[in-house]
Design an enzyme around this catalytic site. Sequence first.
Site, short mmCIF file in Angstrom:
data_model
loop_
_atom_site.label_atom_id
_atom_site.label_comp_id
_atom_site.label_asym_id
_atom_site.label_seq_id
_atom_site.Cartn_x
_atom_site.Cartn_y
_atom_site.Cartn_z
N HIS A 163 0.81 -1.23 0.00
CA HIS A 163 0.00 0.00 0.00
C HIS A 163 0.84 1.28 0.00
CE1 HIS A 163 -3.69 -2.18 0.44
NE2 HIS A 163 -3.38 -2.67 1.63
N SER A 200 -4.32 -8.08 -9.75
CA SER A 200 -4.74 -8.13 -8.35
C SER A 200 -6.11 -8.79 -8.22
CB SER A 200 -4.78 -6.70 -7.78
OG SER A 200 -5.16 -6.70 -6.42
N ASP A 254 -4.32 -12.37 4.55
CA ASP A 254 -5.61 -11.92 5.06
C ASP A 254 -6.76 -12.37 4.17
OD1 ASP A 254 -4.78 -10.30 3.00
OD2 ASP A 254 -4.89 -8.42 4.12
#
Length: 515
Positions: free
Chosen positions: A142, A198, A265
């Site tokens: 990020h 992604s 995650d």
Amino acid sequence: MAFTTDGYKRKICYYYDGDVGNYYYGQGHPMKPHRIRMTHNLLLNYGLYRKMEIYRPHKSSPEEMTKYHSDDYIKFLQQIRPGNTTDFNKEMQRFNVGEDCPVFDGLFEFCRISSGGSVAGAVKLNKQQADIAINWAGGLHHAKKSEASGFCYVNDIVLGILELLKYHQRVLYIDIDIHHGDGVEEAFYTTDRVMTVSFHKYGEYFPGTGDLRDIGAGKGKYYSLNFPLRDGIDDESYSMIFKPVITKVMEMYQPQAVVLQCGADSLSGDRLGCFNLSLKGHAQCVEFVKKFNLPVLLLGGGGYTIRNVARCWAYETSIALDCDIPNELPYNDYFEYFGPDFKLHIQPSNMQNQNTSDYLEKIKTRLFENLRMMPHAPGVQMQPIVDDGAPDDTEDTEDNEAKTADQRISIRASDKRVANENEYSDSEDEGEGGRRNNGTPRKKMRAGSPSDRMVIDEDCTTTAAAAATATAATAKNGAAEPPAAAEKEAETKTTKEEAVKNGDHEEPKVAAEVS
């Protein structure tokens, strides 16, 4: 050693710094670097260290970080400390540091370790000294050019890709974290040298980017691929989209190297996640990418139920090594974290999969249409290769080793001495089977954090346009400057004899330099 289909022995190198687990974001913060130490301890006790080369990575210098990040941002990260935050109020707002991305002791050193492993792994791949390089401390996708975001400060992935671009015309970046890999996509949004793919949760979810229609710009148009997903995706559905999309990307783009971000995650039961993948469903991505026999840089990322993060990355290390490991967890320093079953694999929940077959097929069809618009395998003009971004671990450093020989202690001894006690308390993510419940109150994350709501990145127009050339992406002039000569050799191979003592698997003593 792992083997390819034609019998070639695949060489695996693994980067780990024993200090990385000591850094602590703060009480109640979901990001816990301690999970990397737990992963390392698991793979040691599974005996996986015998099958790969283990290195302590060099720590990235500020000059290496500014190959992508701005000078003033890196200077700020060097200067900021918990004790002087009042002197940097304006800078903290400007660089988005303070809450989701807190100031903690050793912040810059943590960034140096994380990015150093990814750059060093890329150098190993460039020199063809490894086929797969692993850095579970990396994958912080990020971070922006001049801004921290989503618990990430320095974008080790971008730095690693820039290193790979020195020797490879085209690099493919794949992100299986539940959050969109916005920082990496933004860095390479206007170049065809890097293709970003992604698979992520989209819709009222941090960071709010990664729409199907975000396809790149300029020379980079059609070189950004986003697969937006809904809650509850399971192993079968994930396999149904990942394999055909990556197969088509490989066919059309023909990358020469792959960077795979393995954020955990996206696993079932993650503290901040909402997917329903098992370890096998997550690891099938690693297994599938490996089959293309390209150099692979394997990185960590998100993951906030730390016992499952350790399970996942230890298992994916075994996948990289083509080594079967038993479901029964070996006894290790953090054995009590894995109760009550003490098994490697986790069971998915019974949550509803909101990704219908029709929805997934519709998105997949749209992505295939975008891929057809892309010219086959774009080339690049030949240019001189600049210096490597990390020191060569084969250099002679006997003098430095002699100076530090008396200072060596085992990583286990270091862990016991400096580990933060707060990491051993039960947090909200551990639930049943956690280490213990000491009733420590937890602060809530602020509204607007990645765990609470979608945050739209307003700086999405800032891209590293200079990445469109082989050596592009310095923050200064768009040409990759040769990095400053390393002060000393810091990336070191751990000898197998040091890794085992008195019949017990100990964390290996990592020498300060190569003998």
